[in-house]
Write a protein that holds these residues in place. Structure first.
Motif, short mmCIF file in Angstrom:
data_model
loop_
_atom_site.label_atom_id
_atom_site.label_comp_id
_atom_site.label_asym_id
_atom_site.label_seq_id
_atom_site.Cartn_x
_atom_site.Cartn_y
_atom_site.Cartn_z
N ALA A 21 -22.57 -1.09 -19.39
CA ALA A 21 -21.60 -1.16 -18.89
C ALA A 21 -21.11 -2.70 -17.86
O ALA A 21 -21.16 -3.02 -17.29
N VAL A 22 -19.43 -2.75 -18.57
CA VAL A 22 -19.39 -3.82 -18.61
C VAL A 22 -18.55 -4.65 -17.56
O VAL A 22 -18.97 -5.16 -16.55
N VAL A 23 -17.91 -3.41 -17.17
CA VAL A 23 -16.89 -3.22 -15.39
C VAL A 23 -17.24 -1.91 -15.23
O VAL A 23 -16.98 -1.13 -16.02
N GLY A 24 -17.33 -1.16 -13.94
CA GLY A 24 -17.39 -0.05 -13.39
C GLY A 24 -18.52 0.18 -14.00
O GLY A 24 -19.63 -0.14 -14.89
N ALA A 25 -18.43 2.38 -14.25
CA ALA A 25 -19.07 3.07 -13.93
C ALA A 25 -19.24 3.17 -15.74
O ALA A 25 -18.26 2.70 -16.26
N GLY A 26 -20.85 3.16 -16.20
CA GLY A 26 -20.48 3.22 -17.89
C GLY A 26 -20.50 3.99 -17.89
O GLY A 26 -19.90 5.18 -17.60
#
Lengths: 182, 182
Positions: A21-26
């Motif tokens: 998950a780079v940004v936000g939810a995975g």
């Protein structure tokens, strides 16, 4: 235009090495990824999660840029492409509310999305899928293929793009890394 | 972004006055049209035919054009808007294969789609729905609302747009004319 479904689960020709998950939810951890394509209607595979997108048409690329890209873009499915990545992205409502010229200016004139990417071709093969109009959780699904020894170059490309002004508008990004089963 | 379904059948608040096949195949004759909107997922109404589209984001309009349009664009749902039209359109594969700058040049610099339309505002209210990425039979569904006495102005706008270079790329167009039931 291809209608493509990426199904994460226990089936498919790609082994999932990692899901970050780079940004936000995975996305839920899975062992395999299946990539299904159709001309007429969206495939409806089974899976713990299924992401859909259409190859569609160019939103920002000019004729000159298309010619430059075509000259160096490799096809998908090369036998040397043992590695792949699926990177689903969602951009902010602020991004989507901007008129076309403002989005284009951020995309290329200020973030150099195309010109930064070109040096990594033909090592990295790429196909973009549009999901926003479908009401999907992501706006884009980008699929990348490369050889094991070009994986470091691919990482470099990702880092370069993530450092741009364009990426400040990314509100969700997941990085799924894969190796081919064969 | 709104997800909209237009259902032609025997239900809905709009009475169908006519359905004309302008280019290519038409649509089955029906008595009523229902317009259903949702934020989260596409409505799935009953109907002899159902066309779906998303309001989505601007593909060609610049910031200056957006400001000019906003200054004169009326809302949908005016009590004076007793008349409406639904115009589904599909463009050629040649059109969609063109890069963004070539499509934009035909759309506005050569066909003046926006600048030709502005004189008809605020008489005509308009909302564009994108369907292409959904795998629908049409690429766009445009919805227009106007008063009975502005119907002639609307006809004039249609004729002006259909005379443009952009319209040479239209391979299917249906004109559904409606009056409000109330």
């Amino acid at each position: 235009m291809l209608k493509v479904a990426f199904a994460g689960g226990s089936a498919g020709t790609w082994s999932v090495e990692s899901i970050d998950a780079v940004v936000g939810a995975g996305l839920q951890a899975v062992g395999r990824l299946a990539v299904l394509e159709a001309e007429d209607r969206f495939p409806e595979p089974e899976g713990n999660w299924v992401l859909r997108g259409a190859t569609s048409y160019e939103r920002y690329v000019t004729a000159a840029e298309r010619a430059a890209l075509d000259a160096v873009s490799p096809p998908l499915g090369r036998t040397s492409s043992t590695n792949a990545a699926l990177i689903p992205i969602r951009k902010s409502e602020t991004w989507w509310a901007m008129p076309q010229d403002q989005r284009r200016a951020i995309f290329e004139e200020r973030s150099h999305h195309i010109s930064r990417s070109i040096p990594y071709l033909p090592r990295v093969a790429r196909r973009l899928h549009h999901s926003r109009d479908l009401g999907e959780p992501f706006d884009f699904l980008t699929w990348f293929e490369f050889s094991r020894r070009d994986a470091a170059a691919f990482d470099e490309l990702l880092a370069a793009l993530r450092s741009t002004e364009e990426w400040r508008h990314v509100i969700r990004e997941v990085e799924v890394r894969l190796t081919r089963l064969d």
